[in-house]
Design a protein around this motif. Structure first.
Motif, PDB file in Angstrom:
ATOM      1  N   GLY A 121      39.116  73.526 153.782  1.00 52.02           N
ATOM      2  CA  GLY A 121      40.406  73.987 154.281  1.00 52.02           C
ATOM      3  C   GLY A 121      40.315  74.535 155.698  1.00 52.02           C
ATOM      4  N   LEU A 122      39.241  75.273 155.991  1.00 51.82           N
ATOM      5  CA  LEU A 122      39.041  75.780 157.352  1.00 51.82           C
ATOM      6  C   LEU A 122      38.871  74.621 158.337  1.00 51.82           C
ATOM      7  N   ILE A 123      38.158  73.592 157.912  1.00 50.83           N
ATOM      8  CA  ILE A 123      38.001  72.394 158.752  1.00 50.83           C
ATOM      9  C   ILE A 123      39.371  71.754 158.986  1.00 50.83           C
ATOM     10  N   ALA A 124      40.188  71.682 157.952  1.00 46.31           N
ATOM     11  CA  ALA A 124      41.530  71.106 158.089  1.00 46.31           C
ATOM     12  C   ALA A 124      42.361  71.915 159.087  1.00 46.31           C
ATOM     13  N   ILE A 125      42.221  73.237 159.061  1.00 47.63           N
ATOM     14  CA  ILE A 125      42.956  74.080 160.008  1.00 47.63           C
ATOM     15  C   ILE A 125      42.431  73.854 161.424  1.00 47.63           C
ATOM     16  N   LEU A 126      41.107  73.776 161.575  1.00 50.68           N
ATOM     17  CA  LEU A 126      40.538  73.474 162.895  1.00 50.68           C
ATOM     18  C   LEU A 126      41.044  72.126 163.408  1.00 50.68           C
ATOM     19  N   ALA A 127      41.101  71.150 162.526  1.00 47.46           N
ATOM     20  CA  ALA A 127      41.600  69.823 162.921  1.00 47.46           C
ATOM     21  C   ALA A 127      43.058  69.924 163.362  1.00 47.46           C
ATOM     22  N   ALA A 128      43.854  70.697 162.647  1.00 46.79           N
ATOM     23  CA  ALA A 128      45.259  70.869 163.029  1.00 46.79           C
ATOM     24  C   ALA A 128      45.363  71.548 164.394  1.00 46.79           C
ATOM     25  N   LEU A 129      44.439  72.429 164.691  1.00 45.97           N
ATOM     26  CA  LEU A 129      44.443  73.149 165.959  1.00 45.97           C
ATOM     27  C   LEU A 129      44.022  72.259 167.127  1.00 45.97           C
ATOM     28  N   TYR A 130      43.000  71.435 166.905  1.00 43.61           N
ATOM     29  CA  TYR A 130      42.399  70.660 167.993  1.00 43.61           C
ATOM     30  C   TYR A 130      42.821  69.200 168.086  1.00 43.61           C
ATOM     31  N   ASN A 131      42.989  68.537 166.962  1.00 40.17           N
ATOM     32  CA  ASN A 131      43.107  67.079 167.000  1.00 40.17           C
ATOM     33  C   ASN A 131      44.314  66.595 167.788  1.00 40.17           C
ATOM     34  N   ASP A 132      44.056  65.558 168.572  1.00 46.89           N
ATOM     35  CA  ASP A 132      45.037  64.898 169.426  1.00 46.89           C
ATOM     36  C   ASP A 132      45.489  65.769 170.594  1.00 46.89           C
ATOM     37  N   THR A 133      44.592  66.650 171.055  1.00 43.16           N
ATOM     38  CA  THR A 133      44.861  67.398 172.274  1.00 43.16           C
ATOM     39  C   THR A 133      44.113  66.726 173.422  1.00 43.16           C
TER      40      THR A 133
ATOM     41  N   MET B 125      49.296  74.230 171.754  1.00 41.47           N
ATOM     42  CA  MET B 125      49.119  74.283 170.316  1.00 41.47           C
ATOM     43  C   MET B 125      49.832  73.090 169.677  1.00 41.47           C
ATOM     44  N   THR B 126      49.201  72.525 168.677  1.00 46.97           N
ATOM     45  CA  THR B 126      49.767  71.338 168.048  1.00 46.97           C
ATOM     46  C   THR B 126      50.862  71.705 167.048  1.00 46.97           C
ATOM     47  N   GLU B 127      51.688  70.738 166.772  1.00 45.25           N
ATOM     48  CA  GLU B 127      52.749  70.932 165.779  1.00 45.25           C
ATOM     49  C   GLU B 127      52.150  71.203 164.397  1.00 45.25           C
ATOM     50  N   ALA B 128      51.062  70.504 164.076  1.00 42.67           N
ATOM     51  CA  ALA B 128      50.414  70.695 162.769  1.00 42.67           C
ATOM     52  C   ALA B 128      49.922  72.129 162.611  1.00 42.67           C
ATOM     53  N   PHE B 129      49.357  72.702 163.665  1.00 40.50           N
ATOM     54  CA  PHE B 129      48.884  74.083 163.578  1.00 40.50           C
ATOM     55  C   PHE B 129      50.064  75.051 163.494  1.00 40.50           C
ATOM     56  N   SER B 130      51.129  74.770 164.224  1.00 40.68           N
ATOM     57  CA  SER B 130      52.331  75.612 164.150  1.00 40.68           C
ATOM     58  C   SER B 130      52.888  75.649 162.728  1.00 40.68           C
ATOM     59  N   GLU B 131      52.842  74.512 162.041  1.00 35.37           N
ATOM     60  CA  GLU B 131      53.306  74.467 160.647  1.00 35.37           C
ATOM     61  C   GLU B 131      52.430  75.346 159.751  1.00 35.37           C
ATOM     62  N   ILE B 132      51.120  75.339 159.997  1.00 38.93           N
ATOM     63  CA  ILE B 132      50.227  76.196 159.214  1.00 38.93           C
ATOM     64  C   ILE B 132      50.553  77.662 159.483  1.00 38.93           C
ATOM     65  N   GLN B 133      50.802  78.014 160.743  1.00 33.68           N
ATOM     66  CA  GLN B 133      51.180  79.383 161.078  1.00 33.68           C
ATOM     67  C   GLN B 133      52.452  79.797 160.339  1.00 33.68           C
ATOM     68  N   GLU B 134      53.442  78.921 160.343  1.00 31.90           N
ATOM     69  CA  GLU B 134      54.706  79.223 159.662  1.00 31.90           C
ATOM     70  C   GLU B 134      54.490  79.427 158.168  1.00 31.90           C
ATOM     71  N   THR B 135      53.661  78.592 157.571  1.00 35.00           N
ATOM     72  CA  THR B 135      53.376  78.736 156.142  1.00 35.00           C
ATOM     73  C   THR B 135      52.673  80.066 155.868  1.00 35.00           C
ATOM     74  N   PHE B 136      51.710  80.423 156.716  1.00 30.88           N
ATOM     75  CA  PHE B 136      51.014  81.696 156.546  1.00 30.88           C
ATOM     76  C   PHE B 136      51.975  82.876 156.701  1.00 30.88           C
ATOM     77  N   ASP B 137      52.918  82.776 157.627  1.00 31.45           N
ATOM     78  CA  ASP B 137      53.912  83.834 157.793  1.00 31.45           C
ATOM     79  C   ASP B 137      54.771  83.976 156.542  1.00 31.45           C
ATOM     80  N   PHE B 138      55.044  82.863 155.891  1.00 32.22           N
ATOM     81  CA  PHE B 138      55.877  82.855 154.689  1.00 32.22           C
ATOM     82  C   PHE B 138      55.131  83.414 153.473  1.00 32.22           C
ATOM     83  N   LEU B 139      53.838  83.118 153.370  1.00 30.77           N
ATOM     84  CA  LEU B 139      53.048  83.566 152.222  1.00 30.77           C
ATOM     85  C   LEU B 139      52.629  85.017 152.432  1.00 30.77           C
TER      86      LEU B 139
END
Length: 134
Positions: free
Chosen positions: A77-89, A1-15
């Motif tokens: 936004g969903l595309i941005a999340i997909l990009a955070a999940l996949y990009n640079d793997t 899992m990418t760092e960018a996706f982990s940050e999105i997860q953390e934000t979702f946990d906070f909200l």
């Protein structure tokens, strides 16, 4: 899992509530570096989405990434999340990603309309098809 996706997860946990989460998804879409309009051609269009969606996957130096665009803010936004999940793997890492499960863990499986869920699945299938051919 990418760092960018982990940050999105953390934000979702906070909200706590979904209105705030949807606002965050929209902000992710607004800040996402979308696919150049000149590249939004029929061959890159994703069928099965209620809104217009284009995805341009690529493999460079053994790393997978894609650019995408949509005419809908939440879908962007969903595309941005997909990009955070996949990009640079790596190709191997990208093939192992279960994007539907990751989106489900964020709660999207219960909070997206049927049309948006179908569109998300179509985008994930497009990515998986590309990965399977590489």
């Amino acid at each position: 899992m990418t760092e960018a996706f982990s940050e999105i997860q953390e934000t979702f946990d906070f909200l706590d509530d979904w209105e705030d989460r949807y606002r965050h998804v929209i902000e992710l879409g607004k800040s996402y570096a979308a696919l150049d309009p000149a590249l939004r051609v029929d061959t890159l269009k994703v069928e099965g989405c209620a809104s217009q969606v284009w995805l341009l996957p690529r493999l460079e130096d053994g790393r997978f990434s894609f650019q995408g665009a949509s005419d809908a803010l939440i879908v962007s936004g969903l595309i941005a999340i997909l990009a955070a999940l996949y990009n640079d793997t790596s190709l191997a890492e990208a093939r192992k990603i279960d994007a539907l499960a990751e989106f489900g863990a964020l709660g999207f499986d219960q909070h997206l309309s049927a049309q948006r869920s179908n569109g998300l699945r179509a985008m994930i299938e497009r990515i998986a098809t590309y990965l399977a051919t590489q």
